[in-house]
Design a protein around this motif. Structure first.
Motif, PDB file in Angstrom:
ATOM      1  N   VAL A  71      34.076  64.511 -16.188  1.00 36.50           N
ATOM      2  CA  VAL A  71      35.034  65.761 -16.046  1.00 36.50           C
ATOM      3  C   VAL A  71      34.931  66.363 -17.414  1.00 36.50           C
ATOM      4  N   ALA A  72      35.076  67.819 -17.116  1.00 33.52           N
ATOM      5  CA  ALA A  72      35.049  68.738 -18.222  1.00 33.52           C
ATOM      6  C   ALA A  72      36.195  69.456 -18.579  1.00 33.52           C
ATOM      7  N   ALA A 125      31.478  59.548 -13.144  1.00 36.77           N
ATOM      8  CA  ALA A 125      30.878  58.903 -12.022  1.00 36.77           C
ATOM      9  C   ALA A 125      29.534  58.672 -12.239  1.00 36.77           C
ATOM     10  N   LYS A 126      28.893  57.461 -12.484  1.00 42.21           N
ATOM     11  CA  LYS A 126      27.499  57.212 -12.073  1.00 42.21           C
ATOM     12  C   LYS A 126      27.254  57.314 -10.825  1.00 42.21           C
ATOM     13  N   VAL A 127      26.048  58.199 -10.375  1.00 38.64           N
ATOM     14  CA  VAL A 127      25.840  58.551  -8.999  1.00 38.64           C
ATOM     15  C   VAL A 127      24.290  58.281  -8.978  1.00 38.64           C
ATOM     16  N   LEU A 169      34.037  59.811  -4.189  1.00 38.56           N
ATOM     17  CA  LEU A 169      33.562  59.348  -5.710  1.00 38.56           C
ATOM     18  C   LEU A 169      34.835  58.930  -6.530  1.00 38.56           C
ATOM     19  N   GLU A 170      34.554  57.870  -7.207  1.00 39.82           N
ATOM     20  CA  GLU A 170      35.724  57.559  -7.971  1.00 39.82           C
ATOM     21  C   GLU A 170      35.419  57.732  -9.456  1.00 39.82           C
ATOM     22  N   LEU A 171      36.371  58.410 -10.407  1.00 41.48           N
ATOM     23  CA  LEU A 171      36.058  58.770 -11.689  1.00 41.48           C
ATOM     24  C   LEU A 171      36.646  57.696 -12.492  1.00 41.48           C
ATOM     25  N   LEU A 172      35.675  57.423 -13.234  1.00 43.96           N
ATOM     26  CA  LEU A 172      36.235  56.147 -14.059  1.00 43.96           C
ATOM     27  C   LEU A 172      35.890  56.193 -15.598  1.00 43.96           C
ATOM     28  N   LYS A 173      36.248  55.370 -16.280  1.00 43.88           N
ATOM     29  CA  LYS A 173      35.925  55.244 -17.772  1.00 43.88           C
ATOM     30  C   LYS A 173      34.589  54.288 -17.915  1.00 43.88           C
ATOM     31  N   LEU A 212      42.694  62.641  -5.447  1.00 40.71           N
ATOM     32  CA  LEU A 212      42.092  62.313  -3.999  1.00 40.71           C
ATOM     33  C   LEU A 212      40.925  61.417  -4.393  1.00 40.71           C
ATOM     34  N   THR A 213      40.610  61.331  -5.666  1.00 39.02           N
ATOM     35  CA  THR A 213      39.230  60.558  -5.963  1.00 39.02           C
ATOM     36  C   THR A 213      39.625  58.681  -6.021  1.00 39.02           C
ATOM     37  N   LYS A 214      41.271  58.864  -6.238  1.00 39.75           N
ATOM     38  CA  LYS A 214      41.400  57.340  -6.473  1.00 39.75           C
ATOM     39  C   LYS A 214      41.663  56.519  -5.167  1.00 39.75           C
ATOM     40  N   PRO A 215      41.326  55.353  -5.210  1.00 37.06           N
ATOM     41  CA  PRO A 215      41.228  54.473  -3.996  1.00 37.06           C
ATOM     42  C   PRO A 215      42.760  54.268  -3.643  1.00 37.06           C
ATOM     43  N   THR A 216      42.871  54.409  -2.239  1.00 29.44           N
ATOM     44  CA  THR A 216      44.278  54.083  -1.800  1.00 29.44           C
ATOM     45  C   THR A 216      44.528  52.809  -1.176  1.00 29.44           C
ATOM     46  N   PHE A 217      45.461  52.070  -0.766  1.00 27.05           N
ATOM     47  CA  PHE A 217      45.698  50.774  -0.046  1.00 27.05           C
ATOM     48  C   PHE A 217      46.608  50.987   1.175  1.00 27.05           C
TER      49      PHE A 217
END
Length: 312
Positions: A128-129, A138-140, A177-181, A296-301
């Motif tokens: 993210v920039a 995200a490592k892809v 794709l999930e954006l993470l630390k 939108l990139t965060k998983p939902t349950f």
């Protein structure tokens, strides 16, 4: 034994770079995913180009791009790179959803999957920039099917980087794709659904005049205004045109409309645009769109299942 890869390729790369208005700043030997030698070149618009405005080009040691079927595409790749290097952040892009990102640490060329699947893989990282030094990334692991590989002239950076970046942006837009630390590699499948054999072109995102204008506003806001201190960015980038299923000429036309509305200033060729104070005054809107893109990139349950209400 083959010649040292840098020695083997330096003359050809030097000639191709010079034709595009680029200079080789450095060269070194690297290794691909399987430990085979590669040649890594750092190119810039001038001998004193700052590091953030350079292009990293990595090629297999035995790659010969001077063949008639390969030369035109690497020529176009370097010509486009020369214009992109005029951007404040040549590694930065935006998504249709309004997310500014950078691409880094790609390990070229493609390698065959080691998991047993019949695919070719390239690894990289998307960051993210948004001007806040965000740790989100995200490592892809972008995978190209064997059938898709038949379309690509060569599994090397100049022939695949554009459509790989488009596929990653498309995957982000879809919230896949999930954006993470920190985290493991996430898959980005690249299949023939992104390509029309009949038209011989890629298709990633269907866009309208409205969505393309919104995209350009986001691009100018983030890449020029936030990351570039209102320096101009290249509007007629073929990478954006491919991603948006349009043409560079159409993007130039739409940028002219933004300039007429006071949201951008254009250079003489009308291919580069810079953010105006009027555009930057809408910062809250762009950051709100960014938060929506993050969501939108965060998983939902399924909340019913979380509460134990299942049919199992």
């Amino acid at each position: 034994m083959s010649a040292h890869p840098v020695t083997h390729l330096s003359t050809a790369v030097g000639a191709a770079a010079a034709n595009a208005g680029l200079t080789i700043l450095s060269s070194e030997e690297g290794t691909d995913f399987h430990g085979r030698p590669t040649a890594i070149f750092r190119l810039g618009l001038s001998p004193d180009a700052p590091a953030e405005r350079t292009l990293r080009l990595e090629l297999s040691e035995d790659f010969d791009f001077n063949r008639p079927e390969l030369l035109p595409e690497i020529t176009a790749h370097l010509r486009d790179a020369a214009k992109r290097l005029r951007n404040p952040r040549p590694d930065a892009y935006v998504t249709v959803a309004g997310m500014p990102i950078t691409f880094s640490d790609f390990q070229w060329p493609f390698h065959r999957s080691v998991s047993g699947s019949d695919t070719y893989i390239v690894h990289g990282v998307v960051h993210v920039a948004d001007g806040t030094d965000s740790p989100l990334h995200a490592k892809v692991s972008a995978s190209m099917t064997v059938t898709f590989a038949e379309i690509v002239p060569a599994p090397e950076q100049p022939y695949a980087e554009t459509f790989i970046y488009s596929a990653i942006r498309k995957t982000l837009d879809q919230g896949q794709l999930e954006l993470l630390k920190s985290g493991n590699r996430q898959p980005v499948p690249v299949t023939t659904r992104y390509y029309s054999r009949w038209q011989k072109k890629f298709f990633f995102t269907d866009t309208t005049d409205e969505s393309r204008q919104q995209f350009l506003e986001s691009k100018i806001f983030w890449l020029s205004g936030v990351l570039g201190n209102s320096q101009p960015v290249w509007i007629a980038d073929p990478r954006d045109a491919q991603y948006l299923n349009t043409t560079p000429e159409e993007l130039v036309r739409m940028a002219a409309a933004l300039a007429a509305a006071g949201l951008a200033t254009l250079d003489e060729d009308k291919e580069f645009a810079a953010a105006t104070p009027a555009l930057m005054a809408r910062e809250s809107q762009f950051r709100e769109r960014l938060q929506q893109a993050f969501a939108l990139t965060k998983p939902t349950f399924n909340e019913d299942m979380r509460a134990g209400h299942t049919n199992m």
